[in-house]
Design a protein around this motif. Sequence first.
Motif, PDB file in Angstrom:
ATOM      1  N   THR A  34       1.007  -1.300   0.064  1.00  0.00           N
ATOM      2  CA  THR A  34      -0.166  -0.300   0.137  1.00  0.00           C
ATOM      3  C   THR A  34       0.893   1.208   0.064  1.00  0.00           C
ATOM      4  O   THR A  34       1.933   1.235   0.658  1.00  0.00           O
ATOM      5  CB  THR A  34      -0.786   0.062   1.034  1.00  0.00           C
ATOM      6  OG1 THR A  34      -0.113   0.578   2.454  1.00  0.00           O
ATOM      7  CG2 THR A  34      -1.723  -1.265   1.428  1.00  0.00           C
ATOM      8  N   LEU A  67      -2.344   5.061   1.444  1.00  0.00           N
ATOM      9  CA  LEU A  67      -3.558   4.414   1.576  1.00  0.00           C
ATOM     10  C   LEU A  67      -4.266   5.375   2.613  1.00  0.00           C
ATOM     11  O   LEU A  67      -4.003   5.323   3.794  1.00  0.00           O
ATOM     12  CB  LEU A  67      -3.692   3.020   1.915  1.00  0.00           C
ATOM     13  CG  LEU A  67      -4.916   2.234   2.289  1.00  0.00           C
ATOM     14  CD1 LEU A  67      -5.749   2.153   1.094  1.00  0.00           C
ATOM     15  CD2 LEU A  67      -4.567   0.813   2.769  1.00  0.00           C
ATOM     16  N   LYS A 108      -8.682   5.620   3.911  1.00  0.00           N
ATOM     17  CA  LYS A 108     -10.223   5.401   3.744  1.00  0.00           C
ATOM     18  C   LYS A 108     -10.955   6.287   4.687  1.00  0.00           C
ATOM     19  O   LYS A 108     -10.666   6.330   5.953  1.00  0.00           O
ATOM     20  CB  LYS A 108     -10.106   3.960   4.372  1.00  0.00           C
ATOM     21  CG  LYS A 108     -11.393   3.251   4.191  1.00  0.00           C
ATOM     22  CD  LYS A 108     -11.952   3.324   2.795  1.00  0.00           C
ATOM     23  CE  LYS A 108     -13.617   2.965   2.417  1.00  0.00           C
ATOM     24  NZ  LYS A 108     -13.787   3.066   1.188  1.00  0.00           N
ATOM     25  N   THR A 139     -10.171  -2.710   8.703  1.00  0.00           N
ATOM     26  CA  THR A 139     -10.423  -1.788   7.579  1.00  0.00           C
ATOM     27  C   THR A 139      -9.179  -2.214   6.794  1.00  0.00           C
ATOM     28  O   THR A 139      -9.375  -2.218   5.447  1.00  0.00           O
ATOM     29  CB  THR A 139     -10.699  -0.517   7.741  1.00  0.00           C
ATOM     30  OG1 THR A 139     -11.963  -0.498   8.408  1.00  0.00           O
ATOM     31  CG2 THR A 139     -10.869   0.244   6.330  1.00  0.00           C
ATOM     32  N   ARG A 172      -9.050  -5.472   5.130  1.00  0.00           N
ATOM     33  CA  ARG A 172     -10.166  -5.956   4.120  1.00  0.00           C
ATOM     34  C   ARG A 172      -9.737  -4.869   2.617  1.00  0.00           C
ATOM     35  O   ARG A 172      -9.946  -5.150   1.531  1.00  0.00           O
ATOM     36  CB  ARG A 172     -11.492  -5.284   4.515  1.00  0.00           C
ATOM     37  CG  ARG A 172     -12.031  -6.341   5.323  1.00  0.00           C
ATOM     38  CD  ARG A 172     -13.123  -5.707   6.285  1.00  0.00           C
ATOM     39  NE  ARG A 172     -14.070  -6.784   6.962  1.00  0.00           N
ATOM     40  CZ  ARG A 172     -13.548  -7.403   7.770  1.00  0.00           C
ATOM     41  NH1 ARG A 172     -12.217  -7.420   8.336  1.00  0.00           N
ATOM     42  NH2 ARG A 172     -14.125  -8.620   8.386  1.00  0.00           N
ATOM     43  N   CYS A 173      -8.923  -3.739   2.790  1.00  0.00           N
ATOM     44  CA  CYS A 173      -8.276  -3.175   1.585  1.00  0.00           C
ATOM     45  C   CYS A 173      -7.168  -3.941   1.101  1.00  0.00           C
ATOM     46  O   CYS A 173      -7.231  -4.035  -0.239  1.00  0.00           O
ATOM     47  CB  CYS A 173      -7.585  -1.761   2.308  1.00  0.00           C
ATOM     48  SG  CYS A 173      -9.091  -0.581   2.661  1.00  0.00           S
ATOM     49  N   VAL A 205     -12.483  -3.673   0.345  1.00  0.00           N
ATOM     50  CA  VAL A 205     -13.086  -2.305   0.519  1.00  0.00           C
ATOM     51  C   VAL A 205     -12.070  -1.374  -0.368  1.00  0.00           C
ATOM     52  O   VAL A 205     -10.843  -1.591  -0.223  1.00  0.00           O
ATOM     53  CB  VAL A 205     -12.765  -1.998   2.081  1.00  0.00           C
ATOM     54  CG1 VAL A 205     -12.962  -0.493   2.198  1.00  0.00           C
ATOM     55  CG2 VAL A 205     -13.740  -2.727   2.680  1.00  0.00           C
ATOM     56  N   PRO A 206     -12.730  -0.824  -1.111  1.00  0.00           N
ATOM     57  CA  PRO A 206     -11.647   0.230  -1.816  1.00  0.00           C
ATOM     58  C   PRO A 206     -11.076   1.555  -1.229  1.00  0.00           C
ATOM     59  O   PRO A 206     -11.909   1.762  -0.202  1.00  0.00           O
ATOM     60  CB  PRO A 206     -12.597   0.806  -2.925  1.00  0.00           C
ATOM     61  CG  PRO A 206     -14.106   0.702  -2.251  1.00  0.00           C
ATOM     62  CD  PRO A 206     -13.897  -0.484  -1.412  1.00  0.00           C
ATOM     63  N   PRO A 207      -9.986   1.837  -1.402  1.00  0.00           N
ATOM     64  CA  PRO A 207      -9.172   2.784  -0.720  1.00  0.00           C
ATOM     65  C   PRO A 207     -10.055   4.266  -1.232  1.00  0.00           C
ATOM     66  O   PRO A 207     -10.574   4.233  -2.389  1.00  0.00           O
ATOM     67  CB  PRO A 207      -7.708   2.993  -1.150  1.00  0.00           C
ATOM     68  CG  PRO A 207      -7.928   2.118  -2.596  1.00  0.00           C
ATOM     69  CD  PRO A 207      -9.219   1.076  -2.286  1.00  0.00           C
ATOM     70  N   SER A 208     -10.042   5.048  -0.115  1.00  0.00           N
ATOM     71  CA  SER A 208     -10.388   6.405  -0.802  1.00  0.00           C
ATOM     72  C   SER A 208      -9.252   7.260  -1.346  1.00  0.00           C
ATOM     73  O   SER A 208      -9.612   8.046  -2.330  1.00  0.00           O
ATOM     74  CB  SER A 208     -10.739   7.237   0.604  1.00  0.00           C
ATOM     75  OG  SER A 208     -11.813   6.856   1.191  1.00  0.00           O
ATOM     76  N   VAL A 240      -3.387   0.052  -3.551  1.00  0.00           N
ATOM     77  CA  VAL A 240      -3.119  -1.256  -2.861  1.00  0.00           C
ATOM     78  C   VAL A 240      -2.811  -2.186  -4.131  1.00  0.00           C
ATOM     79  O   VAL A 240      -3.515  -2.278  -5.082  1.00  0.00           O
ATOM     80  CB  VAL A 240      -4.369  -2.024  -2.226  1.00  0.00           C
ATOM     81  CG1 VAL A 240      -4.086  -3.086  -1.832  1.00  0.00           C
ATOM     82  CG2 VAL A 240      -4.853  -0.849  -1.152  1.00  0.00           C
TER      83      VAL A 240
END
Length: 466
Positions: free
Chosen positions: A32, A35, A37, A74, A77-78, A83-86, A90
Amino acid sequence: MVLNTLRTLRNARHTAAPRAPRPADGEILLETVGLTKAYAGADGELPVLGGIDLTVRAGEVVALLGKSGSGKSTLLRCLAGLVPPSSGTVSYRGAPLTGANPGTAMVFQTFALLPWLTVLQNVELGLEARGVPADARATAARQAIDLIGLDGFESAYPKELSGGMRQRVGFARALVVEPDVLMMDEPFSALDVLTAENLRGELMELWESGQFPTRAIVLVTHNIEEAVLMADRIVVLGSRPYGTIRETFEVGLDRPRDRDAPAFAELIDRVYRTMTGRTKDTPRPVRAAEGSGRPDGVEPERRIPANTPLPAASVDGLSGLAEMVAHRGRGCDLADLADDLGLEIDDVLPLVDALELLGLAAVTGDDLVLTDRGAAFAGADVQRSKQIFAEAALEVPLVRLITTSLRQSPDGTLRAGFFRDVLAHHYTSEQVARQVETATDWGRYAELYAYDAEREEYRLDEGAAA
């Protein structure tokens, strides 16, 4: 006696030579960069992770360690692409993820088995989703079942299995697809201490034996000793104001690890100091024992349920801890207190977090010190302690949300599902359940509201209405 016996069993595990490095060990599997979120909230975006730079290499076990709310699940899961990063990236094997990570498999805390399927069918699920023919997936599933120690239970249903056996099915289901990276989200926390210890030890034996069909492991845990026991590298996440990497530790201890060794104890102490953010040379925060204080660095007006998770601590537990500290002159060394109680430091941390969150205590260096409010709470009779606790609990966002919402409800009642839905945007289902249970316990004791378990409904207490 049981703990001493456990320690003997732990340290007596086979002393085979350490696993020989494989040619590809050291290759970057996951990475990452920057990263972040954030989730949408009523007051705008709520940051959960901020600027995470992390690599996971083949041949290593990485533990993501942190308290509730630090964003470790979280982050996991990224990494898994769930879960997509903000913002930030990744990557898996150098390629940015655009969906589920094809090189990972997940083991969950709550087993997540389908009750209408047999053990064999549950293990086959991942292969079936990948279109593997029936004969081939049955063969692979049986091999995974045998590897994880469930041979003979292929036709059993989850309801016939103990908790430890159910989690073994979870491991077999993840391993059967032979992922590059095995993801584990607190996989032992739902098990009793003996079962967890046995399964943890067997897992590490498999990892060291070279039979493990995965190249790296990422473990999420809040248990410091578990992280030191299992990991090659420990990444400590902090949670104020959002999840960041506070420090990374290279463990550097040979396996099997001796919990009685000075180096083991020293590393636990170092990680604990970092995890709590309180080293002896860290200036004391403005929050001490002179008043109620706000102990965790989040200003009261900024506190909302999404950024202030409730620790799993009952009123009886935190009251008992406050009384013990009061009997020690309003302050004591945390590690010494845990030893006196025959507990691990990790068992005490949720209660410490609860006392801090309520403004009843603060941690300074290695010591837990009662605030003025906390000392009054510990020394009061039942009715006065309820009043003090009610004042403190109303400063806790979830308790305040429930109380305020009930006050605004025409009939003074609301279903628990409303509050679960509010929390579900920011926490896993297990975290939601734990926080609602804690808020219910605290609000009942404070006589702020009552709870009907059959109807799953809160009702405003008459005193709170006034």
